[in-house]
Design an enzyme around this catalytic site. Structure first.
Site, PDB file in Angstrom:
ATOM      1  N   CYS A 171       0.708  -1.337  -0.386  1.00 30.13           N
ATOM      2  CA  CYS A 171      -0.085   0.344  -0.506  1.00 30.13           C
ATOM      3  C   CYS A 171       1.100   1.398  -0.079  1.00 30.13           C
ATOM      4  CB  CYS A 171      -1.316  -0.085   1.154  1.00 30.13           C
ATOM      5  SG  CYS A 171      -2.490  -1.956   1.162  1.00 30.13           S
ATOM      6  N   HIS A 311      -2.211   8.843   6.059  1.00 30.34           N
ATOM      7  CA  HIS A 311      -2.558   7.286   5.131  1.00 30.34           C
ATOM      8  C   HIS A 311      -4.045   6.314   5.801  1.00 30.34           C
ATOM      9  CE1 HIS A 311      -1.576   3.518   3.745  1.00 30.34           C
ATOM     10  NE2 HIS A 311      -1.625   2.589   5.155  1.00 30.34           N
ATOM     11  N   GLU A 322       0.250   6.021  13.573  1.00 26.84           N
ATOM     12  CA  GLU A 322       0.121   6.983  12.721  1.00 26.84           C
ATOM     13  C   GLU A 322       0.440   7.973  13.441  1.00 26.84           C
ATOM     14  OE1 GLU A 322      -1.634   7.777   8.994  1.00 26.84           O
ATOM     15  OE2 GLU A 322      -0.877   8.852   8.521  1.00 26.84           O
ATOM     16  N   LYS A 343      -9.384   8.424   2.995  1.00 23.00           N
ATOM     17  CA  LYS A 343      -9.851   7.220   2.471  1.00 23.00           C
ATOM     18  C   LYS A 343     -11.130   6.757   3.376  1.00 23.00           C
ATOM     19  CE  LYS A 343      -5.452   4.762   2.772  1.00 23.00           C
ATOM     20  NZ  LYS A 343      -4.288   5.929   3.065  1.00 23.00           N
ATOM     21  N   HIS A 348      -9.903   2.508   1.106  1.00 23.97           N
ATOM     22  CA  HIS A 348      -8.489   2.257   0.518  1.00 23.97           C
ATOM     23  C   HIS A 348      -7.680   1.560  -0.585  1.00 23.97           C
ATOM     24  CE1 HIS A 348      -3.853   1.477   1.355  1.00 23.97           C
ATOM     25  NE2 HIS A 348      -4.512   0.985   1.958  1.00 23.97           N
ATOM     26  N   PHE A 409       2.076  -3.263   3.888  1.00 25.98           N
ATOM     27  CA  PHE A 409       2.605  -4.706   4.365  1.00 25.98           C
ATOM     28  C   PHE A 409       3.721  -4.606   3.893  1.00 25.98           C
ATOM     29  CE2 PHE A 409      -2.040  -6.666   3.745  1.00 25.98           C
ATOM     30  CZ  PHE A 409      -2.538  -6.095   5.149  1.00 25.98           C
TER      31      PHE A 409
END
Lengths: 421, 83
Positions: A171, A311, A322, A343, A348, A409
């Site tokens: 991502c 994010h 975050e 998002k 996403h 990831f």
């Protein structure tokens, strides 16, 4: 650090998203706080644990001629449409290989990333093989499914011969592509680079696979309220699809051809967690190191940072980690930073996220407006920061900067910085 | 019974139109697939597979390289079709 630190600017933007078929309609949707998430009506979705997603607002087949579209994976279709928009928006009227082009093809690059690549092509063609036999598998399968296909197709379209690249980091891929493109220009390898991210993974297998990781929202009854970063009731991300692309250019080259400049692309900060293949590092130390790397390598004054496109995917752990990272690196200044989680509206886009969120960040600086975060009805107590909720927020006058965060990831952390000119 | 040459040309034109987007009236016997009709080597495989199905004919891989023009393909199909 490179020896030849050239200033890089953004001169074109393009987007093909769940909120609109171009950057202008996407931006309008973001400011209006519109959700692009819908119930999946496809027959295959009926028995899945997750039956919601954010499809693109426009079908790419309505934009691209059929003979072209049938040779491109959906992810490459998105990228090509967004890249064409960005290319034209930057004032280019022909490919660099055409006579009279203001940019030499040898000075033009393409860096478009995808997290998963042509996954729907791969799975669909396997179905063809099983159901219809060897002869019916499309000869275009390999060039369609390879993850570098969007970048390569865009490179052919614009005539890019300085290099076509595809960094892959789940991502974070789209953001890493834009960071790579900035470095291509800063190091003197190119004058113009078309860069961004794309993803088209709305297919039962990726949905079930993510769902079995407990990563996705199962709020099937309320699609538009399912993506809710920072809200206490958040239960995972909602899968989106689409692409966001920018044209990056050396400031000197842009000035020479009289191009309109949206903002400066200041640079990137990178780090990796070495923690877990799919879990965020809970204290946010990896993200904080990426931000520290950005500030150190670019000399950006953190006092200029007034906006972060976070994010924030709407997962219980990631959203909080975050914020901790931002607090760690920005300290008290974080209280003066307007944080948006777009998002909440787009879902996403995985490898496409860094692309469309860079477009959103660039437009936030350009219009001096931070888009809202929708669905934050009950703010998580652990989110000790200024989240832009419900309505857009005006950003201050003067020289200001904004960050776009993307994590993937594998523990990939990318922070991009942009600044008004 | 062998296929009528005009009917094969018409069918092939529809296939090329579907795959490469070339107007059917432009698909003439003297046209080269690659040079005139925007059918590259990958799309040619699609044309061959579609033609095999439509005209009940086998076009071996070795034969495909000899089918440079639409006329080459029409002649091959007329000569080898089972229908």
């Amino acid at each position: 650090m490179t020896t030849e630190n050239r200033t890089v600017v953004v001169t074109g933007i393009g987007a093909f998203t769940p909120l609109g078929g171009d950057a202008a309609s996407t931006w309008e949707g973001l400011l209006a706080g519109r959700s692009g998430v819908r119930a999946l009506e496809e027959e295959w979705a009926a028995d899945l644990p997750v039956r919601i997603a954010a499809r693109t607002a426009v079908e790419p087949g309505e934009v691209l001629p059929r003979p072209l579209a049938r040779k491109l994976d959906r992810s490459a279709q998105f990228a090509l449409i967004a890249a064409r928009e960005a290319w034209a928006d930057a004032g280019f009227t022909t490919a660099a290989t055409a006579e009279g082009s203001p940019i030499a093809p040898e000075r033009l690059g393409s860096v478009i990333a995808s997290g998963i690549g042509g996954v729907t092509t791969l799975l669909d063609q396997y179905d063809v093989l099983k159901e219809q036999g060897v002869r019916k598998v499309s000869p275009h399968t390999v060039p369609m499914l390879m993850p570098n296909s969007p970048s390569a197709n865009v490179g052919i379209e614009v005539g890019a011969r300085a290099g076509v690249h595809t960094p892959v980091s789940a991502c974070a891929s789209g953001a890493e592509a834009i960071g790579y493109a900035i470095e291509m220009i800063r190091s003197g390898r190119a004058d113009v680079v078309v860069a961004g991210g794309t993803e088209a993974a709305i297919h039962p297998l990726p949905i079930v696979a993510f769902s079995n990781m407990m990563a996705m929202s199962k709020n099937n009854d309320e699609p538009q309220r399912a993506s809710r970063p920072y809200d206490k009731a958040r239960d995972g991300f909602v899968l989106g699809e689409g692409a966001g692309v920018v044209v990056l250019e050396s400031a000197e080259h842009a000035a020479r051809r009289g191009a309109r400049v949206y903002c400066e692309a200041v640079g990137q900060g990178l780090s990796s967690d070495a923690h877990h293949i799919a879990q965020p590092e809970p204290t946010g130390s990896g993200v904080a190191r990426a931000l520290a790397h950005l500030l150190e390598s670019t000399g950006l004054d953190k006092a200029e940072v007034v906006h972060v496109n976070a994010h924030a995917t709407s997962t219980p752990q990631g959203d909080v980690a975050e914020i901790k990272a931002l607090r760690k690196e920005l300290g008290e200044h974080l209280d003066h930073v307007a944080i948006s989680a777009t998002k909440s509206m787009t879902g996403h886009l995985l490898g496409g996220a860094g692309g469309i969120e860079t477009v959103a960040t660039v437009l936030a600086l350009h219009h001096r407006q931070a888009p809202p975060t929708i669905n934050v009805e009950d703010l998580d107590d652990e989110v000790a920061a200024d989240i832009v909720r419900f309505e857009p927020r005006e950003l201050p006058a003067g020289q200001i900067a904004a960050l776009n965060n993307s994590f993937g990831f594998g523990g990939h952390n990318v922070v991009l910085a942009f600044r008004t000119v | 019974m062998a296929q009528d040459k005009d009917a094969v040309l018409e069918g092939l034109a529809e296939i090329v139109n579907e795959i490469a987007g070339i107007p059917t009236e432009d698909v003439a016997l003297d046209k080269s697939f690659t040079d005139d009709l925007d059918v590259d080597s990958l799309s040619m495989v699609e044309v061959v597979v579609a033609a095999e199905e439509r005209f009940d004919v086998k076009i071996p891989d070795d034969e495909v390289k000899n089918l440079k023009t639409v006329g080459d393909a029409v002649d091959y199909i007329v000569a080898n079709s089972n229908s």
